[in-house]
Design a protein around this motif. Structure first.
Motif, PDB file in Angstrom:
ATOM      1  N   MET A   1       0.847  -1.187   0.000  1.00  0.00           N
ATOM      2  CA  MET A   1       0.000   0.000   0.000  1.00  0.00           C
ATOM      3  C   MET A   1       0.883   1.238   0.000  1.00  0.00           C
ATOM      4  O   MET A   1       1.813   1.344   0.798  1.00  0.00           O
ATOM      5  N   ILE A   2       0.616   2.195  -0.888  1.00  0.00           N
ATOM      6  CA  ILE A   2       1.450   3.386  -1.002  1.00  0.00           C
ATOM      7  C   ILE A   2       0.598   4.637  -0.896  1.00  0.00           C
ATOM      8  O   ILE A   2      -0.437   4.760  -1.543  1.00  0.00           O
ATOM      9  N   ILE A   3       1.030   5.569  -0.045  1.00  0.00           N
ATOM     10  CA  ILE A   3       0.377   6.872   0.080  1.00  0.00           C
ATOM     11  C   ILE A   3       1.398   7.927  -0.316  1.00  0.00           C
ATOM     12  O   ILE A   3       2.410   8.115   0.363  1.00  0.00           O
ATOM     13  N   THR A   4       1.189   8.590  -1.414  1.00  0.00           N
ATOM     14  CA  THR A   4       2.161   9.574  -1.891  1.00  0.00           C
ATOM     15  C   THR A   4       2.027  10.861  -1.108  1.00  0.00           C
ATOM     16  O   THR A   4       1.007  11.149  -0.498  1.00  0.00           O
ATOM     17  N   GLY A   5       3.076  11.679  -1.136  1.00  0.00           N
ATOM     18  CA  GLY A   5       3.015  12.918  -0.361  1.00  0.00           C
ATOM     19  C   GLY A   5       4.148  13.865  -0.639  1.00  0.00           C
ATOM     20  O   GLY A   5       4.237  14.461  -1.692  1.00  0.00           O
ATOM     21  N   ILE A   6       5.109  13.996   0.276  1.00  0.00           N
ATOM     22  CA  ILE A   6       6.145  15.004   0.246  1.00  0.00           C
ATOM     23  C   ILE A   6       7.131  14.765  -0.891  1.00  0.00           C
ATOM     24  O   ILE A   6       7.530  13.635  -1.167  1.00  0.00           O
ATOM     25  N   ASN A   7       7.565  15.838  -1.519  1.00  0.00           N
ATOM     26  CA  ASN A   7       8.575  15.765  -2.562  1.00  0.00           C
ATOM     27  C   ASN A   7       9.915  15.372  -1.956  1.00  0.00           C
ATOM     28  O   ASN A   7      10.328  15.908  -0.935  1.00  0.00           O
ATOM     29  N   LYS A   8      10.649  14.466  -2.592  1.00  0.00           N
ATOM     30  CA  LYS A   8      11.903  13.977  -2.044  1.00  0.00           C
ATOM     31  C   LYS A   8      12.963  15.074  -1.946  1.00  0.00           C
ATOM     32  O   LYS A   8      13.892  14.976  -1.161  1.00  0.00           O
ATOM     33  N   ASN A   9      12.851  16.120  -2.752  1.00  0.00           N
ATOM     34  CA  ASN A   9      13.835  17.193  -2.718  1.00  0.00           C
ATOM     35  C   ASN A   9      13.769  18.008  -1.435  1.00  0.00           C
ATOM     36  O   ASN A   9      14.673  18.769  -1.125  1.00  0.00           O
ATOM     37  N   HIS A  10      12.670  17.870  -0.680  1.00  0.00           N
ATOM     38  CA  HIS A  10      12.486  18.646   0.545  1.00  0.00           C
ATOM     39  C   HIS A  10      12.602  17.775   1.795  1.00  0.00           C
ATOM     40  O   HIS A  10      12.058  18.099   2.837  1.00  0.00           O
ATOM     41  N   ARG A  11      13.338  16.682   1.648  1.00  0.00           N
ATOM     42  CA  ARG A  11      13.448  15.777   2.787  1.00  0.00           C
ATOM     43  C   ARG A  11      14.465  16.282   3.808  1.00  0.00           C
ATOM     44  O   ARG A  11      15.440  16.929   3.478  1.00  0.00           O
ATOM     45  N   PHE A  12      14.238  15.990   5.043  1.00  0.00           N
ATOM     46  CA  PHE A  12      15.244  16.116   6.092  1.00  0.00           C
ATOM     47  C   PHE A  12      14.935  15.043   7.119  1.00  0.00           C
ATOM     48  O   PHE A  12      13.881  14.422   7.072  1.00  0.00           O
ATOM     49  N   LYS A  13      15.842  14.807   8.025  1.00  0.00           N
ATOM     50  CA  LYS A  13      15.689  13.687   8.949  1.00  0.00           C
ATOM     51  C   LYS A  13      14.706  14.020  10.060  1.00  0.00           C
ATOM     52  O   LYS A  13      15.076  14.158  11.228  1.00  0.00           O
ATOM     53  N   MET A  14      13.460  14.115   9.673  1.00  0.00           N
ATOM     54  CA  MET A  14      12.426  14.415  10.644  1.00  0.00           C
ATOM     55  C   MET A  14      12.183  13.236  11.573  1.00  0.00           C
ATOM     56  O   MET A  14      11.694  13.415  12.693  1.00  0.00           O
ATOM     57  N   GLU A  15      12.548  12.028  11.128  1.00  0.00           N
ATOM     58  CA  GLU A  15      12.340  10.865  11.989  1.00  0.00           C
ATOM     59  C   GLU A  15      13.161  10.969  13.269  1.00  0.00           C
ATOM     60  O   GLU A  15      12.769  10.436  14.298  1.00  0.00           O
ATOM     61  N   ASP A  16      14.316  11.665  13.213  1.00  0.00           N
ATOM     62  CA  ASP A  16      15.121  11.848  14.418  1.00  0.00           C
ATOM     63  C   ASP A  16      14.380  12.687  15.450  1.00  0.00           C
ATOM     64  O   ASP A  16      14.395  12.386  16.646  1.00  0.00           O
ATOM     65  N   VAL A  17      13.735  13.760  14.955  1.00  0.00           N
ATOM     66  CA  VAL A  17      12.947  14.610  15.851  1.00  0.00           C
ATOM     67  C   VAL A  17      11.766  13.824  16.410  1.00  0.00           C
ATOM     68  O   VAL A  17      11.459  13.891  17.601  1.00  0.00           O
ATOM     69  N   THR A  18      11.113  13.056  15.544  1.00  0.00           N
ATOM     70  CA  THR A  18       9.962  12.256  15.966  1.00  0.00           C
ATOM     71  C   THR A  18      10.366  11.227  17.018  1.00  0.00           C
ATOM     72  O   THR A  18       9.699  11.071  18.045  1.00  0.00           O
ATOM     73  N   LEU A  19      11.464  10.527  16.780  1.00  0.00           N
ATOM     74  CA  LEU A  19      11.936   9.524  17.736  1.00  0.00           C
ATOM     75  C   LEU A  19      12.278  10.157  19.074  1.00  0.00           C
ATOM     76  O   LEU A  19      11.947   9.612  20.130  1.00  0.00           O
ATOM     77  N   LEU A  20      12.935  11.298  19.040  1.00  0.00           N
ATOM     78  CA  LEU A  20      13.300  11.984  20.280  1.00  0.00           C
ATOM     79  C   LEU A  20      12.053  12.365  21.069  1.00  0.00           C
ATOM     80  O   LEU A  20      11.980  12.134  22.290  1.00  0.00           O
ATOM     81  N   LEU A  21      11.048  12.927  20.389  1.00  0.00           N
ATOM     82  CA  LEU A  21       9.822  13.332  21.069  1.00  0.00           C
ATOM     83  C   LEU A  21       9.070  12.129  21.636  1.00  0.00           C
ATOM     84  O   LEU A  21       8.512  12.194  22.735  1.00  0.00           O
ATOM     85  N   ILE A  22       9.077  11.024  20.903  1.00  0.00           N
ATOM     86  CA  ILE A  22       8.383   9.821  21.376  1.00  0.00           C
ATOM     87  C   ILE A  22       9.074   9.239  22.601  1.00  0.00           C
ATOM     88  O   ILE A  22       8.422   8.875  23.593  1.00  0.00           O
ATOM     89  N   VAL A  23      10.408   9.147  22.566  1.00  0.00           N
ATOM     90  CA  VAL A  23      11.148   8.608  23.710  1.00  0.00           C
ATOM     91  C   VAL A  23      10.994   9.518  24.927  1.00  0.00           C
ATOM     92  O   VAL A  23      10.843   9.044  26.059  1.00  0.00           O
ATOM     93  N   LEU A  24      11.002  10.827  24.700  1.00  0.00           N
ATOM     94  CA  LEU A  24      10.761  11.764  25.801  1.00  0.00           C
ATOM     95  C   LEU A  24       9.366  11.569  26.382  1.00  0.00           C
ATOM     96  O   LEU A  24       9.182  11.594  27.605  1.00  0.00           O
ATOM     97  N   TYR A  25       8.381  11.355  25.511  1.00  0.00           N
ATOM     98  CA  TYR A  25       7.015  11.113  25.977  1.00  0.00           C
ATOM     99  C   TYR A  25       6.945   9.835  26.797  1.00  0.00           C
ATOM    100  O   TYR A  25       6.315   9.796  27.868  1.00  0.00           O
TER     101      TYR A  25
END
Length: 464
Positions: A1-25
């Motif tokens: 299953m694929i859900i398209t969205g953000i353009n790859k040219n505008h990527r940054f490592k948002m998963e690091d921020v997400t992981l940090l916030l989740i672990v803090l939570y």
């Protein structure tokens, strides 16, 4: 299953921020909710779900829901769906079920990203170690705990009216603090085991995580919680024998020597820090103390509910309502104020039987062991093909946290409280690694189909 969205040219490592916030939570959810006055279930958890989806969009440009992740946790999906459909709608039960399901869904989404496994152990060990440090700070300077009393508006359970605030430290219950410190212990132990074969090459991190492990174990003793200490011990013993390639006899000798040295150090420390021996004294009172008697009554209630509806149970989260009717504030009180009126059974297996019946317990068992055996296989493969100790440690941590969860289910509520988020973290690590190393799994299957290659491979490993 694929859900398209953000353009790859505008990527940054948002998963690091997400992981940090989740672990803090996962570590400070009650502290943050009291400081920020935000509803965890209604506001924070949905926001984290949006972050998990958005981080995948930024990482890949689209969300890929891998078929492999569906197959590996198919029974968990079925079990959670069964719980959600067969739900008691009284009180805030729908919100509780929503939170439980969202914990799973959040890590399921993050598992679609395959490159965060190298950083997750650093995050968990560092954030959880804050609880270790806070425990020592409040132990050395008890007067500082007045800050936490003002934040929570009361002295937290397990702190003797605030006199032993170090047992709870930053958490709203001393059990929670013990759980958070347990995660620091397990994370450090997994990293140390992953570093063991290359400790001369990684001397500095080996020393750092060795100190973190030692201090966290001492802090865990200071909490006076028997369960988390015992579960940590069992998990560490099991992953110790699971890791490495040394023969069993040699590993047993090494383990016994480590155990003797550890006990010796503890006995010396206990002479200077009497609070450490209090936890051992509590072990001698097991089964006879007030806490044990309360749990026996809880278990009797769960068994009684199961006998009334043995096949499908009394509906999910019905136990806590029945507990409130049967016991009310009889057990958990704080002064003259009723505290924690709605409680779970402190035994997940009995509560699943009471609420979801035999059908639910079978689904739960299949869900757990499907993921557990998958995680062990993942660890064995990653250990063979990966040289990065941080990824090997993450794979081992996935196994360790599931072992901890299984034993915690016997005397606690790990599926109905914040620890389920940690368990889902362990599942997420396994799912992500399976997606990342799937080509190696496929190659392994092809090799094993050839009996000649399989025999030569086994002889090679025996020589090694």
């Amino acid at each position: 299953m694929i859900i398209t969205g953000i353009n790859k040219n505008h990527r940054f490592k948002m998963e690091d921020v997400t992981l940090l916030l989740i672990v803090l939570y996962m570590n400070f959810y009650t502290l943050f909710s009291n400081l920020l006055h935000l509803s965890n279930i209604k506001i924070v958890v949905p926001l984290m779900f949006l972050l998990s989806v958005t981080s995948v969009l930024f990482a890949r440009g689209y969300v890929i829901l891998h078929k492999k992740t569906f197959s590996l946790c198919s029974f968990w999906i079925i079990f959670l769906f069964y719980q959600s459909v067969w739900l008691n709608l009284g009180e805030d039960n729908p919100l509780m079920m929503f939170r439980q399901a969202m914990y799973f869904i959040i890590w399921f989404h993050i598992a679609q990203i395959t490159k965060w496994n190298r950083r997750i152990m650093l995050l968990i060990s560092s954030v959880c170690f804050i609880n270790t440090l806070a425990t020592f700070v409040f132990f050395v300077k008890p007067s500082l705990y007045k800050i936490m009393i003002r934040i929570y508006g009361r002295s937290v359970s397990g702190t003797s009216g605030g006199r032993t605030g170090y047992r709870a430290a930053l958490a709203d219950h001393y059990s929670q603090n013990a759980i958070f410190i347990s995660m620091a212990v397990l994370a450090a132990a997994c990293i140390l085991l992953a570093l063991l074969s290359n400790r001369n090459k990684y001397r500095r991190p080996f020393r750092i995580y060795g100190c973190m492990f030692f201090l966290s174990v001492i802090a865990l003793f200071l909490t006076s919680k028997r369960g988390p200490l015992l579960f940590c011990g069992v998990a560490i013993v099991m992953i110790y024998f699971l890791s490495g390639k040394k023969n069993v006899v040699k590993k047993i000798v090494i383990f016994c020597l480590i155990g003797i040295v550890t006990v010796g150090i503890f006995l010396v420390l206990a002479k200077y820090i009497p609070e450490l021996s209090y936890t051992i004294e509590r072990f001698s009172d097991s089964g006879e103390d007030g806490s044990s008697q309360e749990r026996k009554e809880m278990w009797k209630l769960a068994i009684k509910m199961f006998k009334e509806h043995p096949i499908f149970g009394n509906k999910t989260y019905s136990y806590r309502l029945q507990y409130a009717k049967t016991f009310g504030s009889r057990f958990m009180t704080h002064g003259n104020e009723a505290y924690q009126k709605y409680l779970n059974s402190h035994d997940v297996f009995l509560q699943v039987l009471a609420e979801n019946g035999i059908v639910g317990l079978i689904l739960f068992a299949f869900a757990y062991f499907q993921m557990f055996f998958s995680s062990i296989r993942t660890y064995f493969l990653v250990r063979e093909v990966e040289s990065d100790y941080k990824i090997v440690a993450a794979a081992l941590f996935s196994v360790a946290i599931q072992i901890y969860f299984l034993f915690y289910c016997i005397t606690g509520n790990p599926m109905y409280d914040i620890f389920y988020f940690y368990y889902c973290c362990g599942m997420g690590i396994n799912l992500s690694l399976r997606v990342r190393y799937e080509p190696f799994f496929q190659l392994n299957r092809k090799i094993l189909k050839n009996p000649v290659i399989s025999l030569l491979s086994s002889l090679h490993y025996q020589k090694g």
